[in-house]
Motif scaffolding. Sequence first.
Motif, PDB file in Angstrom:
ATOM      1  N   GLY A 186      -4.952 -66.344 -68.320  1.00 32.81           N
ATOM      2  CA  GLY A 186      -3.991 -65.361 -68.815  1.00 32.81           C
ATOM      3  C   GLY A 186      -4.007 -65.074 -70.298  1.00 32.81           C
ATOM      4  N   SER A 246      -4.101 -60.016 -63.028  1.00 30.78           N
ATOM      5  CA  SER A 246      -4.378 -60.397 -61.638  1.00 30.78           C
ATOM      6  C   SER A 246      -5.556 -61.353 -61.568  1.00 30.78           C
ATOM      7  CB  SER A 246      -4.675 -59.153 -60.785  1.00 30.78           C
ATOM      8  OG  SER A 246      -5.956 -58.630 -61.101  1.00 30.78           O
ATOM      9  N   ILE A 278      -3.565 -68.071 -61.452  1.00 26.31           N
ATOM     10  CA  ILE A 278      -2.303 -67.366 -61.731  1.00 26.31           C
ATOM     11  C   ILE A 278      -1.188 -68.364 -62.045  1.00 26.31           C
ATOM     12  CG2 ILE A 278      -0.489 -65.945 -60.700  1.00 26.31           C
ATOM     13  CD1 ILE A 278      -2.872 -64.323 -61.619  1.00 26.31           C
ATOM     14  N   ALA A 279      -1.193 -69.495 -61.364  1.00 25.30           N
ATOM     15  CA  ALA A 279      -0.191 -70.529 -61.655  1.00 25.30           C
ATOM     16  C   ALA A 279      -0.352 -71.035 -63.095  1.00 25.30           C
ATOM     17  CB  ALA A 279      -0.312 -71.681 -60.663  1.00 25.30           C
ATOM     18  N   LYS A 283       0.789 -68.296 -65.531  1.00 30.95           N
ATOM     19  CA  LYS A 283       2.248 -68.219 -65.602  1.00 30.95           C
ATOM     20  C   LYS A 283       2.819 -69.327 -66.467  1.00 30.95           C
ATOM     21  CE  LYS A 283       3.339 -65.903 -61.207  1.00 30.95           C
ATOM     22  NZ  LYS A 283       3.927 -66.079 -59.860  1.00 30.95           N
ATOM     23  N   GLU A 284       2.279 -70.545 -66.321  1.00 32.47           N
ATOM     24  CA  GLU A 284       2.759 -71.672 -67.128  1.00 32.47           C
ATOM     25  C   GLU A 284       2.524 -71.405 -68.610  1.00 32.47           C
ATOM     26  OE1 GLU A 284       4.439 -74.534 -66.496  1.00 32.47           O
ATOM     27  OE2 GLU A 284       4.744 -73.677 -64.497  1.00 32.47           O
ATOM     28  N   ALA A 311       2.242 -68.484 -70.022  1.00 32.55           N
ATOM     29  CA  ALA A 311       3.127 -67.385 -70.420  1.00 32.55           C
ATOM     30  C   ALA A 311       4.565 -67.876 -70.623  1.00 32.55           C
ATOM     31  CB  ALA A 311       3.088 -66.274 -69.368  1.00 32.55           C
ATOM     32  N   ILE A 312       4.984 -68.845 -69.829  1.00 28.23           N
ATOM     33  CA  ILE A 312       6.327 -69.422 -69.990  1.00 28.23           C
ATOM     34  C   ILE A 312       6.440 -70.119 -71.342  1.00 28.23           C
ATOM     35  CG2 ILE A 312       7.861 -71.263 -69.154  1.00 28.23           C
ATOM     36  CD1 ILE A 312       6.916 -70.490 -66.283  1.00 28.23           C
ATOM     37  N   ASP A 348       6.622 -64.687 -70.137  1.00 28.18           N
ATOM     38  CA  ASP A 348       6.399 -64.606 -68.687  1.00 28.18           C
ATOM     39  C   ASP A 348       7.163 -63.434 -68.062  1.00 28.18           C
ATOM     40  OD1 ASP A 348       8.486 -66.564 -69.569  1.00 28.18           O
ATOM     41  OD2 ASP A 348       9.046 -66.472 -67.452  1.00 28.18           O
ATOM     42  N   HIS A 349       8.309 -63.073 -68.652  1.00 34.99           N
ATOM     43  CA  HIS A 349       9.109 -61.964 -68.128  1.00 34.99           C
ATOM     44  C   HIS A 349       8.458 -60.614 -68.376  1.00 34.99           C
ATOM     45  CE1 HIS A 349      10.098 -62.244 -72.369  1.00 34.99           C
ATOM     46  NE2 HIS A 349      10.621 -61.037 -72.328  1.00 34.99           N
ATOM     47  N   GLU A 399       3.384 -58.870 -65.299  1.00 31.73           N
ATOM     48  CA  GLU A 399       3.410 -58.803 -63.825  1.00 31.73           C
ATOM     49  C   GLU A 399       2.132 -59.474 -63.317  1.00 31.73           C
ATOM     50  OE1 GLU A 399       2.895 -55.425 -60.374  1.00 31.73           O
ATOM     51  OE2 GLU A 399       4.059 -54.880 -62.166  1.00 31.73           O
ATOM     52  N   PHE A 400       2.288 -60.629 -62.709  1.00 35.60           N
ATOM     53  CA  PHE A 400       1.147 -61.379 -62.187  1.00 35.60           C
ATOM     54  C   PHE A 400       0.899 -61.008 -60.728  1.00 35.60           C
ATOM     55  CE2 PHE A 400       2.598 -64.127 -65.687  1.00 35.60           C
ATOM     56  CZ  PHE A 400       1.400 -64.314 -66.358  1.00 35.60           C
TER      57      PHE A 400
END
Length: 386
Positions: A207, A264, A271-272, A275-276, A278-279, A284-285, A288-289
């Motif tokens: 990401g 994507s 993707i997991a 997301k981590e 991005a958090i 993360d908000h 769009e994954f």
Amino acid sequence: MLDFDQRGKVFITCKDRFASYLEKEVRELGFVPESVSRTGIELKASLEECMDLNLHLRTASQVLFEIKSFYLQDADDIYRKIKAIPWEEFLDVDGYFSVNSVVDNESINNPMFVNVRVKDAIVDRFREKTGRRPDSGSDFQGLVLQLYWKDRQASMYINTSGETIAKHGYRKIPGKAPMLEALAAATIYATEWNTRVPFVNPMCGSGTLAIEAALMATKRYPGLYRDHYSFQYILGYQQEAFLAKKRKLENKIMEVPEVKIIASDISLQAIAFAKENAIVAGVDHMIEFQVCDFAETEIPERPRGVVIFNPEYGQRLGESLELEETYKRMGDYMKQKCAGYRGYIFTGNMELAKKVGLKASRRIEFWNGTIDCRLLKYDLYAGKRE
């Protein structure tokens, strides 16, 4: 003790081919470069301003503040010249320092020898002045000193960054073959994405491209994610000044809910990880994954923006053959689904790039580590180009 407001010569290093993007950042921060080379920018700045440069720059590697420039004939000169510098004005006797050297001189065949001579000179000066000595080592903890020596000319710097600022600090799970954060930022600058139109990154891996795009769009700077720099060990450093700068960074953040960033990957694990990361970055908000084959990545019809791929390069023959179909499908996807967008493929394999089946309008040079890469730009038209 140093005056943090006193301006001096500063050299900001970057990876080869990043300098034009670094120059753009430096100018946006209000600095005027005195010279620009392939791997860095020279300007005038104070240590106070070096703190700001470290906190803001996305494409830099290190911010170096010059202590002294001098003539250095050969290895025998090192100890005497370095010992003459008043190190007690820079470093606490109870502190810790490390030394790194970049040397191009015929009398030196091992840069480690230079590091040792510099350390010896500093330690011996402290012993003579105070009867004590600071600790030293080879890591980038504490005060980091940098010697540049080419031919007969040498400069001694404080590396105010310490560990490279090319890593932005939010990526806790790197994933497979991750893109360096500074490289991702430089690549996005090269696309000329205006941060207000969609940014689509199929095959996103961990990401990094999507996260860096979100950071740029919201004016989140790398200093938000890092609390440790070499400048914190210079005599005269004030912790409150640093904390005030961190608060200013937080106040610069702008939420832009209308910006569409899509990432994507066919791998649920990738993707997991993304997301981590991005958090941790706090964006993360904004992203769009999607878990899907890249050819099924949803792309907003309007406004039209940027779609960018960073596929595998296939360094081995068998891998290369397997990736030919992937590169062809990337071209088909851009041609069929991304009309009106600017398409980009970042690759280190120009033979595979030929399989895309589209003519690149630009080939922008980058290095990814030691791999000679290109960011290929494709102008994607609806129907035939007039």
